[in-house]
Scaffold this motif. Structure first.
Motif, PDB file in Angstrom:
ATOM      1  N   VAL A  65       7.122  23.167  52.117  1.00 34.00           N
ATOM      2  CA  VAL A  65       6.432  21.910  52.389  1.00 34.00           C
ATOM      3  C   VAL A  65       6.018  21.243  51.077  1.00 34.00           C
ATOM      4  CG1 VAL A  65       4.439  20.850  53.525  1.00 34.00           C
ATOM      5  CG2 VAL A  65       5.614  22.766  54.605  1.00 34.00           C
ATOM      6  N   THR A  66       5.488  22.047  50.181  1.00 31.48           N
ATOM      7  CA  THR A  66       5.089  21.504  48.891  1.00 31.48           C
ATOM      8  C   THR A  66       6.265  20.829  48.201  1.00 31.48           C
ATOM      9  OG1 THR A  66       3.487  23.306  48.662  1.00 31.48           O
ATOM     10  CG2 THR A  66       4.051  22.080  46.667  1.00 31.48           C
ATOM     11  N   GLU A  67       7.411  21.493  48.214  1.00 34.47           N
ATOM     12  CA  GLU A  67       8.594  20.906  47.581  1.00 34.47           C
ATOM     13  C   GLU A  67       8.932  19.558  48.200  1.00 34.47           C
ATOM     14  OE1 GLU A  67      11.775  23.691  47.951  1.00 34.47           O
ATOM     15  OE2 GLU A  67      10.617  25.330  47.051  1.00 34.47           O
ATOM     16  N   LEU A  68       8.924  19.517  49.530  1.00 36.93           N
ATOM     17  CA  LEU A  68       9.263  18.275  50.222  1.00 36.93           C
ATOM     18  C   LEU A  68       8.308  17.155  49.833  1.00 36.93           C
ATOM     19  CD1 LEU A  68      10.076  19.567  53.818  1.00 36.93           C
ATOM     20  CD2 LEU A  68      11.673  18.539  52.186  1.00 36.93           C
ATOM     21  N   VAL A  69       7.038  17.489  49.800  1.00 42.19           N
ATOM     22  CA  VAL A  69       6.024  16.488  49.483  1.00 42.19           C
ATOM     23  C   VAL A  69       6.215  15.968  48.060  1.00 42.19           C
ATOM     24  CG1 VAL A  69       3.562  16.118  49.131  1.00 42.19           C
ATOM     25  CG2 VAL A  69       4.355  17.399  51.118  1.00 42.19           C
ATOM     26  N   VAL A  70       6.373  16.893  47.135  1.00 41.94           N
ATOM     27  CA  VAL A  70       6.530  16.493  45.736  1.00 41.94           C
ATOM     28  C   VAL A  70       7.775  15.634  45.546  1.00 41.94           C
ATOM     29  CG1 VAL A  70       7.007  17.359  43.429  1.00 41.94           C
ATOM     30  CG2 VAL A  70       5.225  18.429  44.807  1.00 41.94           C
ATOM     31  N   GLU A  71       8.863  16.054  46.191  1.00 41.58           N
ATOM     32  CA  GLU A  71      10.095  15.264  46.088  1.00 41.58           C
ATOM     33  C   GLU A  71       9.882  13.845  46.611  1.00 41.58           C
ATOM     34  OE1 GLU A  71      13.198  17.409  48.105  1.00 41.58           O
ATOM     35  OE2 GLU A  71      12.931  19.164  46.804  1.00 41.58           O
ATOM     36  N   ALA A  72       9.164  13.752  47.713  1.00 41.95           N
ATOM     37  CA  ALA A  72       8.922  12.434  48.302  1.00 41.95           C
ATOM     38  C   ALA A  72       8.098  11.563  47.365  1.00 41.95           C
ATOM     39  CB  ALA A  72       8.225  12.571  49.648  1.00 41.95           C
ATOM     40  N   VAL A  73       7.117  12.161  46.717  1.00 41.92           N
ATOM     41  CA  VAL A  73       6.275  11.401  45.795  1.00 41.92           C
ATOM     42  C   VAL A  73       7.097  10.962  44.582  1.00 41.92           C
ATOM     43  CG1 VAL A  73       4.257  11.490  44.276  1.00 41.92           C
ATOM     44  CG2 VAL A  73       4.165  12.564  46.535  1.00 41.92           C
ATOM     45  N   GLU A  74       7.871  11.900  44.068  1.00 40.02           N
ATOM     46  CA  GLU A  74       8.701  11.578  42.905  1.00 40.02           C
ATOM     47  C   GLU A  74       9.730  10.504  43.240  1.00 40.02           C
ATOM     48  OE1 GLU A  74       8.660  15.936  40.657  1.00 40.02           O
ATOM     49  OE2 GLU A  74      10.271  15.440  42.042  1.00 40.02           O
ATOM     50  N   GLY A  75      10.221  10.551  44.475  1.00 39.36           N
ATOM     51  CA  GLY A  75      11.263   9.614  44.867  1.00 39.36           C
ATOM     52  C   GLY A  75      10.733   8.291  45.389  1.00 39.36           C
ATOM     53  N   ALA A  76       9.424   8.116  45.358  1.00 34.75           N
ATOM     54  CA  ALA A  76       8.853   6.859  45.854  1.00 34.75           C
ATOM     55  C   ALA A  76       9.278   5.693  44.958  1.00 34.75           C
ATOM     56  CB  ALA A  76       7.327   6.967  45.896  1.00 34.75           C
ATOM     57  N   PRO A  77       9.476   4.508  45.561  1.00 31.00           N
ATOM     58  CA  PRO A  77       9.850   3.331  44.767  1.00 31.00           C
ATOM     59  C   PRO A  77       8.895   3.131  43.593  1.00 31.00           C
ATOM     60  CG  PRO A  77       9.901   2.822  47.100  1.00 31.00           C
ATOM     61  CD  PRO A  77       9.346   4.205  46.980  1.00 31.00           C
ATOM     62  N   ALA A  78       9.435   2.649  42.511  1.00 31.88           N
ATOM     63  CA  ALA A  78       8.639   2.524  41.280  1.00 31.88           C
ATOM     64  C   ALA A  78       7.507   1.517  41.417  1.00 31.88           C
ATOM     65  CB  ALA A  78       9.543   2.135  40.111  1.00 31.88           C
ATOM     66  N   ASP A  79       7.653   0.580  42.364  1.00 29.46           N
ATOM     67  CA  ASP A  79       6.657  -0.493  42.425  1.00 29.46           C
ATOM     68  C   ASP A  79       5.478  -0.197  43.359  1.00 29.46           C
ATOM     69  OD1 ASP A  79       8.372  -0.554  44.584  1.00 29.46           O
ATOM     70  OD2 ASP A  79       8.039  -2.691  44.958  1.00 29.46           O
ATOM     71  N   VAL A  80       5.520   0.931  44.074  1.00 30.78           N
ATOM     72  CA  VAL A  80       4.388   1.226  44.963  1.00 30.78           C
ATOM     73  C   VAL A  80       3.266   1.912  44.187  1.00 30.78           C
ATOM     74  CG1 VAL A  80       5.969   1.481  46.896  1.00 30.78           C
ATOM     75  CG2 VAL A  80       5.124   3.505  45.726  1.00 30.78           C
ATOM     76  N   GLY A  81       2.063   1.674  44.608  1.00 25.18           N
ATOM     77  CA  GLY A  81       0.900   2.250  43.938  1.00 25.18           C
ATOM     78  C   GLY A  81       0.748   3.729  44.253  1.00 25.18           C
ATOM     79  N   PRO A  82      -0.191   4.376  43.572  1.00 25.66           N
ATOM     80  CA  PRO A  82      -0.391   5.825  43.736  1.00 25.66           C
ATOM     81  C   PRO A  82      -0.750   6.230  45.156  1.00 25.66           C
ATOM     82  CG  PRO A  82      -2.116   4.844  42.365  1.00 25.66           C
ATOM     83  CD  PRO A  82      -1.059   3.815  42.534  1.00 25.66           C
ATOM     84  N   PHE A  83      -1.581   5.451  45.818  1.00 25.60           N
ATOM     85  CA  PHE A  83      -1.970   5.814  47.183  1.00 25.60           C
ATOM     86  C   PHE A  83      -0.764   5.761  48.109  1.00 25.60           C
ATOM     87  CE2 PHE A  83      -3.742   5.035  51.406  1.00 25.60           C
ATOM     88  CZ  PHE A  83      -4.708   6.014  51.474  1.00 25.60           C
ATOM     89  N   GLU A  84       0.028   4.719  47.951  1.00 28.87           N
ATOM     90  CA  GLU A  84       1.234   4.591  48.760  1.00 28.87           C
ATOM     91  C   GLU A  84       2.219   5.716  48.478  1.00 28.87           C
ATOM     92  OE1 GLU A  84       0.981   2.670  51.730  1.00 28.87           O
ATOM     93  OE2 GLU A  84       3.085   3.016  51.205  1.00 28.87           O
ATOM     94  N   ALA A  85       2.393   6.017  47.206  1.00 34.80           N
ATOM     95  CA  ALA A  85       3.329   7.080  46.820  1.00 34.80           C
ATOM     96  C   ALA A  85       2.888   8.414  47.419  1.00 34.80           C
ATOM     97  CB  ALA A  85       3.408   7.167  45.306  1.00 34.80           C
ATOM     98  N   ALA A  86       1.605   8.703  47.283  1.00 30.28           N
ATOM     99  CA  ALA A  86       1.077   9.954  47.845  1.00 30.28           C
ATOM    100  C   ALA A  86       1.223   9.947  49.365  1.00 30.28           C
ATOM    101  CB  ALA A  86      -0.378  10.138  47.446  1.00 30.28           C
ATOM    102  N   SER A  87       1.038   8.784  49.964  1.00 34.44           N
ATOM    103  CA  SER A  87       1.180   8.675  51.418  1.00 34.44           C
ATOM    104  C   SER A  87       2.601   9.019  51.854  1.00 34.44           C
ATOM    105  CB  SER A  87       0.831   7.252  51.879  1.00 34.44           C
ATOM    106  OG  SER A  87      -0.524   6.968  51.592  1.00 34.44           O
ATOM    107  N   LEU A  88       3.570   8.627  51.050  1.00 35.91           N
ATOM    108  CA  LEU A  88       4.955   8.969  51.375  1.00 35.91           C
ATOM    109  C   LEU A  88       5.146  10.480  51.369  1.00 35.91           C
ATOM    110  CD1 LEU A  88       6.860   6.177  49.412  1.00 35.91           C
ATOM    111  CD2 LEU A  88       6.543   6.402  51.888  1.00 35.91           C
TER     112      LEU A  88
END
Lengths: 191, 191
Positions: free
Chosen positions: A66-89
């Motif tokens: 699960v941790t891997e999935l979450v981290v990958e999703a955060v890393e793969g978040a669009p560059a223009d979204v803010g930290p809260f949005e990225a973490a939400s992904l």
DNA sequence: GCGTCGATGGCACCCAGTGTCATCACCTCG
DNA sequence: CGAGGTGATGACACTGGGTGCCATCGACGC
């Protein structure tokens, strides 16, 4: 030798985990000894501790996935979204993974919520996950404190959503519930 | 009898706690046995466990005082402020209490952050505190989920602020730091 | 002084977790 | 096909956290 068949049967950790879940469910966590778990799996106490750091860890086996999935999703978040949005992904990615595993999650939740020791372990797992998310955010260029805050806040939403989702009366998907929590967090903080 | 003087000396829990802090600091938590703590306090292992549920709990003794302060602050918040603000007042109350105790807090933090077992205990204490805050909010008429979210979110700010405040380079008061975190949370969630 | 009562000591015990070495199955290589 | 190597397991002893049980001690009321 307790069981001639079992010793070299493959998948020792799997058998141990299954035996542990069974016994924890049947008799409760406290009333179960590691020796009993090992015996049911056709192994010995010593071998149990070669595969799991302690009696609790067997319930959290492979949760790093699960941790891997979450981290990958955060890393793969669009560059223009803010930290809260990225973490939400990241949170959303976790919920999507867990959506298929609701019965298992409920069973696991029942065990954990019945025992403080297990709750402690779950909490530190979540704290580490939060730390990983914060780190992933910093790698995106987010400032130290901002990253920690975004990670902790979204994890809080995840936790609250989790408690809700495992409730038998809840019919929505975990993803939907989590989105509601993330929006609710926004609203509450904005008020 | 290990020490003729000590047995009926009053304040057994205090002496045990002091001995524990000393030994945990000198040798580390793991390398200290309960028997050693009890011996230094002029008592026995058995008596240690009469006053503290386990080896970790001695570090968290009387931390319920903070919980009380927080809950009182939340309950005493003006009727017109929202849940997030009310919970924030609770956090502020905690920081004001801890402002006078920075050296102690730093020492305690050093011990805890060096040991996963102790971190687990700290995390569950905070989780229970969060639960108490949520309950206090519900008593004010806040809805279930909203209360949990506000409590968890403000506790997240508290945690992040705590990590910052114990840093030797930090010169501001805990209260100031916490306010910054609470504002930061707002900003991050709003983005 | 005498009994009561709460706090402590002492002891036996259970179980989680570890260090160490022997053993076993499987694999490789000659 | 047999010898040696390798990794997983068993077996055993040991430490230390934590508990149950009963004896004991000191204070306090009578």
């Amino acid at each position: 030798m307790l069981n001639g068949m079992a010793r070299w049967e493959p998948g020792a950790p799997d058998r141990l985990q299954e035996a542990a879940y069974e016994l924890y469910t049947e008799r409760g966590y406290d009333a179960t000894t590691v020796a009993e778990i090992a015996e049911r799996a056709g192994l010995t106490k010593r071998t149990f501790f070669r595969h799991f750091a302690d009696k609790r860890e067997v319930l959290f086996w492979r949760s790093e996935r699960v941790t891997e999935l979450v981290v990958e999703a955060v890393e793969g978040a669009p560059a223009d979204v803010g930290p809260f949005e990225a973490a939400s992904l990241g949170v959303v990615a976790a919920t999507e993974f867990l959506n298929d595993r609701r019965p298992f999650s409920q069973r696991r939740h029942a065990l954990i919520s019945a025992n403080p020791e297990l709750q402690e372990r779950e909490l530190i797992k979540m704290a580490r996950l939060s730390g990983s998310v914060a780190e992933a955010l910093r790698a995106r260029g987010v400032a130290e404190v901002e990253a920690a805050m975004a990670a902790e806040a979204t994890m809080a939403a995840f936790r609250v959503g989790w408690e809700r989702w495992v409730e038998p009366t809840e019919t929505r998907s975990f993803t939907e519930v989590a989105r509601e929590m993330l929006d609710g967090l926004r609203a509450v903080a904005a008020a």
